[in-house]
Design an enzyme around this catalytic site. Structure first.
Site, PDB file in Angstrom:
ATOM      1  N   GLU A 139       9.349  15.961  15.693  1.00  0.00           N
ATOM      2  CA  GLU A 139       9.568  15.996  14.242  1.00  0.00           C
ATOM      3  C   GLU A 139       8.557  16.934  13.587  1.00  0.00           C
ATOM      4  O   GLU A 139       7.358  16.785  13.779  1.00  0.00           O
ATOM      5  CB  GLU A 139       9.411  14.588  13.658  1.00  0.00           C
ATOM      6  CG  GLU A 139       9.781  14.545  12.187  1.00  0.00           C
ATOM      7  CD  GLU A 139       9.557  13.189  11.541  1.00  0.00           C
ATOM      8  OE1 GLU A 139       8.505  12.556  11.815  1.00  0.00           O
ATOM      9  OE2 GLU A 139      10.398  12.768  10.738  1.00  0.00           O
TER      10      GLU A 139
ATOM     11  N   CYS B 286      13.017  12.212   5.667  1.00  0.00           N
ATOM     12  CA  CYS B 286      13.254  11.765   7.052  1.00  0.00           C
ATOM     13  C   CYS B 286      14.688  12.052   7.487  1.00  0.00           C
ATOM     14  O   CYS B 286      14.974  12.087   8.676  1.00  0.00           O
ATOM     15  CB  CYS B 286      12.942  10.283   7.176  1.00  0.00           C
ATOM     16  SG  CYS B 286      13.826   9.292   5.965  1.00  0.00           S
TER      17      CYS B 286
ATOM     18  N   GLY C 263       7.301   5.148   7.742  1.00  0.00           N
ATOM     19  CA  GLY C 263       6.323   6.205   8.005  1.00  0.00           C
ATOM     20  C   GLY C 263       6.604   6.826   9.358  1.00  0.00           C
ATOM     21  O   GLY C 263       7.730   6.758   9.863  1.00  0.00           O
TER      22      GLY C 263
ATOM     23  N   LYS D 199       0.836  -1.196   0.000  1.00  0.00           N
ATOM     24  CA  LYS D 199       0.000   0.000   0.000  1.00  0.00           C
ATOM     25  C   LYS D 199       0.876   1.252   0.000  1.00  0.00           C
ATOM     26  O   LYS D 199       1.603   1.501   0.962  1.00  0.00           O
ATOM     27  CB  LYS D 199      -0.909   0.039   1.232  1.00  0.00           C
ATOM     28  CG  LYS D 199      -2.003   1.092   1.088  1.00  0.00           C
ATOM     29  CD  LYS D 199      -2.679   1.433   2.390  1.00  0.00           C
ATOM     30  CE  LYS D 199      -2.013   2.552   3.124  1.00  0.00           C
ATOM     31  NZ  LYS D 199      -2.046   3.858   2.459  1.00  0.00           N
TER      32      LYS D 199
HETATM   33  P1  NDP Z   1       2.353   7.826   8.202  1.00  0.00           P
HETATM   34  O1  NDP Z   1       2.870   7.021   9.328  1.00  0.00           O
HETATM   35  O2  NDP Z   1       1.190   8.688   8.423  1.00  0.00           O
HETATM   36  O3  NDP Z   1       1.961   6.878   6.980  1.00  0.00           O
HETATM   37  C1  NDP Z   1       2.847   5.968   6.375  1.00  0.00           C
HETATM   38  C2  NDP Z   1       2.051   4.895   5.663  1.00  0.00           C
HETATM   39  O4  NDP Z   1       1.320   4.138   6.622  1.00  0.00           O
HETATM   40  C3  NDP Z   1       1.002   5.449   4.694  1.00  0.00           C
HETATM   41  O5  NDP Z   1       0.859   4.566   3.603  1.00  0.00           O
HETATM   42  C4  NDP Z   1      -0.240   5.450   5.563  1.00  0.00           C
HETATM   43  O6  NDP Z   1      -1.418   5.475   4.817  1.00  0.00           O
HETATM   44  C5  NDP Z   1      -0.056   4.160   6.319  1.00  0.00           C
HETATM   45  N1  NDP Z   1      -0.795   4.060   7.576  1.00  0.00           N
HETATM   46  C6  NDP Z   1      -1.273   5.071   8.361  1.00  0.00           C
HETATM   47  N2  NDP Z   1      -1.901   4.552   9.449  1.00  0.00           N
HETATM   48  C7  NDP Z   1      -1.808   3.203   9.349  1.00  0.00           C
HETATM   49  C8  NDP Z   1      -2.249   2.112  10.155  1.00  0.00           C
HETATM   50  N3  NDP Z   1      -2.916   2.303  11.308  1.00  0.00           N
HETATM   51  N4  NDP Z   1      -1.996   0.849   9.757  1.00  0.00           N
HETATM   52  C9  NDP Z   1      -1.312   0.630   8.612  1.00  0.00           C
HETATM   53  N5  NDP Z   1      -0.878   1.614   7.791  1.00  0.00           N
HETATM   54  C10 NDP Z   1      -1.105   2.885   8.162  1.00  0.00           C
HETATM   55  O7  NDP Z   1       3.610   8.642   7.633  1.00  0.00           O
HETATM   56  P2  NDP Z   1       3.596   9.751   6.498  1.00  0.00           P
HETATM   57  O8  NDP Z   1       3.066   9.165   5.241  1.00  0.00           O
HETATM   58  O9  NDP Z   1       2.999  10.985   7.068  1.00  0.00           O
HETATM   59  O10 NDP Z   1       5.167   9.955   6.269  1.00  0.00           O
HETATM   60  C11 NDP Z   1       5.944  10.837   6.988  1.00  0.00           C
HETATM   61  C12 NDP Z   1       6.710  10.101   8.080  1.00  0.00           C
HETATM   62  O11 NDP Z   1       7.510   9.071   7.515  1.00  0.00           O
HETATM   63  C13 NDP Z   1       7.679  11.010   8.811  1.00  0.00           C
HETATM   64  O12 NDP Z   1       7.600  10.742  10.188  1.00  0.00           O
HETATM   65  C14 NDP Z   1       9.034  10.589   8.279  1.00  0.00           C
HETATM   66  O13 NDP Z   1      10.113  10.822   9.141  1.00  0.00           O
HETATM   67  C15 NDP Z   1       8.819   9.120   8.059  1.00  0.00           C
HETATM   68  N6  NDP Z   1       9.778   8.593   7.110  1.00  0.00           N
HETATM   69  C16 NDP Z   1      10.758   7.755   7.564  1.00  0.00           C
HETATM   70  C17 NDP Z   1      11.730   7.284   6.704  1.00  0.00           C
HETATM   71  C18 NDP Z   1      12.778   6.345   7.168  1.00  0.00           C
HETATM   72  O14 NDP Z   1      13.405   5.716   6.327  1.00  0.00           O
HETATM   73  N7  NDP Z   1      13.025   6.216   8.459  1.00  0.00           N
HETATM   74  C19 NDP Z   1      11.745   7.679   5.290  1.00  0.00           C
HETATM   75  C20 NDP Z   1      10.651   8.544   4.919  1.00  0.00           C
HETATM   76  C21 NDP Z   1       9.709   8.988   5.802  1.00  0.00           C
HETATM   77  P3  NDP Z   1      -2.160   6.905   4.549  1.00  0.00           P
HETATM   78  O15 NDP Z   1      -1.204   7.742   3.791  1.00  0.00           O
HETATM   79  O16 NDP Z   1      -3.336   6.531   3.800  1.00  0.00           O
HETATM   80  O17 NDP Z   1      -2.452   7.457   5.918  1.00  0.00           O
END
Ligand code: NDP
Length: 479
Positions: free
Chosen positions: A383, A282, A226, A173
């Site tokens: 963050e 990130c 995420g 997803k």
């Molecule tokens: P989110 O945690 O909001 O979402 C990440 C993914 O998880 C999306 O596809 C989201 O779907 C999905 N998701 C949300 N809630 C759930 C759940 N309860 N169960 C399963 N899947 C879920 O992160 P963001 O998309 O806002 O991304 C930004 C964040 O990602 C920042 O904190 C950043 O630091 C981090 N990040 C970390 C990296 C790393 O390598 N450490 C690299 C890049 C980003 P939907 O979009 O539909 O909500």
């Protein structure tokens, strides 16, 4: 209007409920496509397709799996222009960045794991008593991959490539906020001849489609990138089922600048590490620690550079910063600027939403620089994930180390110094999974990637990712 479709069992299909969500172009603040609002039933269909495909794919020789993936990588390169435009439209990032970073890295990810799987070594141990042990690395089964919106195709392919190369079948997803390139990618999978069911892409909300993947009893491993809050929910659910889980989460990375640095190189790179992708990487260095001797010089030069750092239409070749990814996210970032003011911070540059002519409803914001805040206030601990940095002076190595390590995060750190001993002491003592010395964002795909503390669990990159997506089975043979 363009209707994005799920990719299940080798076909582009509508969600079972036939309901769709709005997908925004953040540079205009307008809906430009619709995406499936998938639910449990869609994930179940995707799981069934993946489970049916698993035996065939797992027993396909690695060389053949590799050949198909290499074809897929070539197709990404052939469609570079279309994919880059799609990424810029969907995410708001400057087109030049999508062309230079996102799309080339997507094909590099696939090419890397397509070839790495052929060279992934296994172990054997020989016992003097006439026994020999060898380790089989077997695919896990059906696995789930969930990726965020900041580097959409880049991070999506970073997860699914090692999963598929290792012989697993995937239910994936992408973020609901940036689904477009994953949709175009599903068309390329069909063109490349990826057998049906090997990869299934289910679009929709994290709390419904994402949660259905994580909660599915027979999806045996989850690779997630995420936010830390989402990672915590996923970790708990995976623990209940003893699922293998890899979590790449948030960061609050220090950029540490010593008096003895190469100033010009540092300044140029610090501009990028602060504001590339609108600060939505990130690995961006959002806390800039500057040694006292060059604090004023740095501040003046940094602000001077920002005066010509153009914010605007992602498709304009002069643009350095495009739009933030969504209205909600823009509001979140602006709320942190308000918090910084409440906490006593002084806005040295920016701090406001921007209106761009012809793009009045877009989610633009000025690059923002704040000073005067203590290292332990909320602005310096949480963050923000936007184009906002704070400047904090320091005197000694020990002092800056304690500031740098004070957050709950530990993803990356950057150190600027010409003193090789100091650089290595810092690298050793920083709480981070990745330390860059006199550079930033340089990635060798063979190296471990991930964070410590609340920035994640496990490491991606190189053979580690292939090992995550396989189970090592020891076979002991008497001869
Ligand atoms: P989110 O945690 O909001 O979402 C990440 C993914 O998880 C999306 O596809 C989201 O779907 C999905 N998701 C949300 N809630 C759930 C759940 N309860 N169960 C399963 N899947 C879920 O992160 P963001 O998309 O806002 O991304 C930004 C964040 O990602 C920042 O904190 C950043 O630091 C981090 N990040 C970390 C990296 C790393 O390598 N450490 C690299 C890049 C980003 P939907 O979009 O539909 O909500």
């Amino acid at each position: 209007m363009l209707k994005i479709q799920n990719y299940i069992n080798g076909e582009l299909v509508s969600p079972v409920s036939n309901t769709y969500l709005d997908n925004y172009n953040p540079s205009k603040g307008e809906v430009y496509s619709l995406i499936p609002d998938s639910e449990n039933t869609d994930v179940e269909k995707a799981y069934n397709a993946a489970a049916d495909a698993f035996n065939g794919w797992a027993s396909t020789p690695k060389e053949e799996r590799s050949r198909i993936l290499l074809k897929l990588a070539d197709l990404i390169d052939e469609n570079h222009e279309e994919l880059a435009k799609a990424e810029a439209t969907d995410n708001g990032k400057p087109l030049f960045l999508a062309k230079m970073v996102d799309i080339p890295r997507a094909s590099a990810n696939i090419r890397f794991f397509a070839t790495a799987v052929i060279h992934n070594p296994s172990e054997s141990y020989h016992m003097e008593e006439g026994y020999t042990n060898y380790v089989l690395k077997q695919p896990i089964g059906v696995v789930g991959c969930i990726s965020p919106w900041n580097l959409p195709l880049y991070l999506f392919t970073w997860k699914i490539a090692p999963a598929i190369a290792s012989g697993n079948c995937v239910v994936a997803k992408p973020s609901e906020v940036t689904p477009y390139t994953a949709y175009l990618f599903s068309k390329l999978c069909i063109e490349a001849g990826l057998p049906k069911g090997v990869l299934n892409i289910v679009h929709g909300l994290g709390t419904s489609a994402g949660d259905a993947i994580v909660s599915h009893k027979n999806i045996k491993a989850i690779s997630f990138t995420g936010g830390t809050a989402t990672g915590r929910i996923i970790a708990k659910k995976c623990a209940e089922e003893f699922k293998k889980v890899s979590l790449e989460l948030g960061g609050k990375n220090p950029n540490i600048i010593f008096d003895d640095c190469d100033f010009d190189k540092m300044l140029k790179t610090t501009l990028q590490s602060s504001f590339a992708n609108q600060g939505q990487i990130c690995l961006c260095g959002s806390r800039i620690f500057i040694q006292e001797g060059i604090y004023e010089k740095f501040k003046t030069a940094f602000i001077e550079k920002l005066k010509s750092h153009k914010v605007g239409n992602p498709f304009d070749t002069e643009t350095k910063m495009g739009a933030l990814v969504s209205k909600d996210h823009l509001e979140k970032v602006l709320s942190y600027v308000a918090l910084a003011k409440e906490e006593g911070g002084k806005i040295l540059f920016g701090g406001n939403r921007l209106t761009i002519e012809g793009f009045e409803n877009g989610y633009y914001m000025e690059p923002t620089v704040i000073e005067g805040l203590p290292f332990n206030c909320r602005t310096n601990q949480e963050e923000i994930f936007g184009p906002v940095v704070t400047l904090i002076p320091f005197k000694t190595e020990g002092e800056v180390l304690s500031y740098a390590n004070s957050t709950p995060y530990g993803l990356s750190a950057t150190v600027w110094t010409q003193d090789v001993s100091k650089a290595q002491r810092m690298a050793k003592n920083l709480d981070a999974g990745i330390v860059w010395i006199n550079c930033w964002l340089v990635r060798d795909l063979r190296t471990p990637f991930g964070g410590v503390k609340q920035s994640g669990v496990g490491r991606e990159g190189g053979f580690r990712a292939l090992n995550f997506f396989t189970e090592p089975k020891n076979v002991c043979l008497k001869y």
